[in-house]
Design an enzyme around this catalytic site. Structure first.
Site, PDB file in Angstrom:
ATOM      1  N   ASP A 138      -0.324  -3.816  -8.353  1.00 58.22           N
ATOM      2  CA  ASP A 138       0.556  -4.907  -7.951  1.00 58.22           C
ATOM      3  C   ASP A 138      -0.150  -5.849  -6.999  1.00 58.22           C
ATOM      4  O   ASP A 138      -0.932  -5.435  -6.161  1.00 58.22           O
ATOM      5  CB  ASP A 138       1.786  -4.353  -7.228  1.00 58.22           C
ATOM      6  CG  ASP A 138       2.702  -3.668  -8.191  1.00 58.22           C
ATOM      7  OD1 ASP A 138       2.990  -4.257  -9.233  1.00 58.22           O
ATOM      8  OD2 ASP A 138       3.117  -2.548  -7.896  1.00 58.22           O
ATOM      9  N   LYS A 166       7.384   7.239 -12.381  1.00 60.16           N
ATOM     10  CA  LYS A 166       6.098   6.580 -12.648  1.00 60.16           C
ATOM     11  C   LYS A 166       5.020   7.085 -11.696  1.00 60.16           C
ATOM     12  O   LYS A 166       3.924   7.451 -12.114  1.00 60.16           O
ATOM     13  CB  LYS A 166       6.240   5.063 -12.486  1.00 60.16           C
ATOM     14  CG  LYS A 166       4.912   4.324 -12.504  1.00 60.16           C
ATOM     15  CD  LYS A 166       5.058   2.834 -12.333  1.00 60.16           C
ATOM     16  CE  LYS A 166       5.047   2.368 -10.903  1.00 60.16           C
ATOM     17  NZ  LYS A 166       3.723   2.413 -10.244  1.00 60.16           N
ATOM     18  N   ASN A 167       5.352   7.104 -10.408  1.00 59.47           N
ATOM     19  CA  ASN A 167       4.333   7.437  -9.419  1.00 59.47           C
ATOM     20  C   ASN A 167       3.985   8.924  -9.408  1.00 59.47           C
ATOM     21  O   ASN A 167       3.102   9.344  -8.658  1.00 59.47           O
ATOM     22  CB  ASN A 167       4.758   6.961  -8.029  1.00 59.47           C
ATOM     23  CG  ASN A 167       4.648   5.448  -7.911  1.00 59.47           C
ATOM     24  OD1 ASN A 167       4.099   4.791  -8.798  1.00 59.47           O
ATOM     25  ND2 ASN A 167       5.172   4.900  -6.821  1.00 59.47           N
TER      26      ASN A 167
END
Ligand code: UD1
Length: 402
Positions: free
Chosen positions: A101, A5-6
């Site tokens: 987040d 993802k990152n």
């Protein structure tokens, strides 16, 4: 192992840096890729996601809009990664301050300070950052802290700056190496990739070309399956996991009695009968990443003694501890520290996923909690996990998505 993802979110943003057709492979089927696609489409890219084959085809037709709207930016932290590419290439961008987040304050001062050293000017109005720089110039920048996002934005901006830029105390996560490798394939000139000092020699604004690039495997998803095997005392082959991307974590896992053997196609994990308690500290790469921490705390929750986990990146990132407490874990937090006293057995209960990684850790806890554990707010998990439920079920876990 699905792509990271990152990494993929930053690689997608890098497609702003050249006109033409890009292909990304090993793309994970996660919600954040959809959000990033929406953001980049709003800016003007055309994106086709072939989820069956894990492939993204991204066309940059030129004539982009230099605005990143709040509704999309606030959903993921990685949206800030359009700043470097757009400012560097077009000399202007207006971007809403990012969200992501909810685990503590996440400022972008290091991004902005570095870009200012390269000649950028900023105004912050109505929640938006307006950035201008007719032509960025090279600079010698030393980061206060090896920030992942700041390192990435400064690299992408410096690719189009006039002259040479050096970034000292740069972050060196594998995902940054992946981004640099893609930029080099596009024609950028970057030295010191994967080290704490990165040098970039600027090129003309239209000098880069599109490319095809395979996303590196997701080390946090890999660690999740290792933790699942470890906590259940099982033997699992985690295909595609790269041990060199999680060396320090694997050392700590070894200290806990977990065997992780590198194989030609991944790692073979053998969980112990009883996990040993140890102390763990999170640090920038190559240290134990903060993203692994909920998994580590979960393993220690059923360890054979007391383990202290120290968080060095996000002070507020212990919120899931209350949820683990609902499963019977004995954890006390004090500022940056969590003292985890192992209990013989967790007990199933309804819990809420507070963010991506903590959500996955609660699922891992549920694998060994007596009775039924119901994890709600799983949309957080969907942001970063490609079929967590299906993969665990295929390993024999009694888990369903409702
Ligand atoms: C990235 C990852 C995230 C991971 C984190 C650390 C993405 C999309 N997210 O986040 O999953 O947990 O790296 O490995 O890749 N900071 C500042 N000023 C800045 C920038 C950062 O004070 O300008 C602080 C942050 O608040 C945080 C710390 O530095 O306390 C680390 O942040 P950073 O490395 O930038 O993380 P992200 O790139 O946001």
């Amino acid at each position: 192992m699905p792509g990271a993802k990152n990494s993929v979110l930053k690689l997608m943003a890098a497609c702003l840096m050249a006109d033409g057709d890009f292909t990304l492979t090993n793309v994970p089927d996660i919600a954040d890729v959809v959000t990033m696609s929406d953001l980049l489409s709003a800016i003007g890219l055309r994106i086709d996601h072939d989820t069956a084959h894990g492939k993204l085809t991204i066309t940059n037709p030129g004539g982009l809009s230099l605005v990143a709207p709040y509704e999309l930016v606030e959903r993921i932290r990685a949206s800030i990664n359009v700043l470097g590419p757009l400012l560097g290439r077009f000399g202007e961008v207006r971007i809403a301050l990012p969200g992501g987040d909810d685990f503590g304050s996440r400022p972008i001062d290091m991004h902005l300070n570095g870009l200012m050293q390269m000649g950028a000017e900023f105004t912050i109005r109505h929640g938006d950052v307006h950035a201008f720089a007719e032509q960025l110039h090279g600079a010698d920048i030393t980061l206060d802290f090896p920030s992942v996002g700041a390192t990435e934005n400064l690299i992408t901006a410096a690719v189009f700056a006039k002259g040479a830029t050096t970034i000292d105390n740069a972050a060196r996560e594998p995902e940054i190496v992946d981004l640099c490798n893609m930029l080099v394939a596009m024609g950028a000139s970057i030295e010191g990739i994967g080290s704490t000092t990165i040098s970039i020699h600027g090129v003309e604004r239209n000098a880069l070309r599109p490319t095809t690039h395979a996303v590196i495997p997701d080390r946090v998803q890999a660690a999740t399956y290792i933790a699942a095997a470890a906590i259940t005392g099982s033997e699992v082959l985690v295909r595609g996991a790269l041990p060199e991307h999680m060396e320090m974590l694997l050392r700590r896992f070894d200290d806990m009695g977990i065997t992780v053997e590198p194989q030609h196609n991944g790692v073979l994990v053998v969980g112990p009968e009883k996990l040993k308690s140890i102390d763990v500290v999170t640090l920038p790469f190559p240290g134990v990443a903060t993203d692994y921490k909920p998994l580590v705390v979960t393993l220690l929750a059923v360890g054979d003694g007391v383990g202290i986990v120290t968080e060095n990146l996000y002070p507020g990132r212990f919120r899931y501890v209350d949820e683990l407490g609902r499963l019977g874990a004995n954890i006390r937090t004090d500022g940056h520290h969590a003292v985890v006293r192992g209990v013989p057995r967790l007990s199933g209960a309804p819990v809420r996923a507070p963010d991506i990684r903590a959500g996955a850790a609660l699922v891992v806890a549920g694998l060994v909690a007596e009775g039924e554990t119901v994890v709600s707010d799983v949309h957080h998990i969907d942001r970063g996990y490609d079929d967590l439920v299906g993969r665990l079920a295929s390993l024999g876990a009694d888990i369903t998505r409702v």
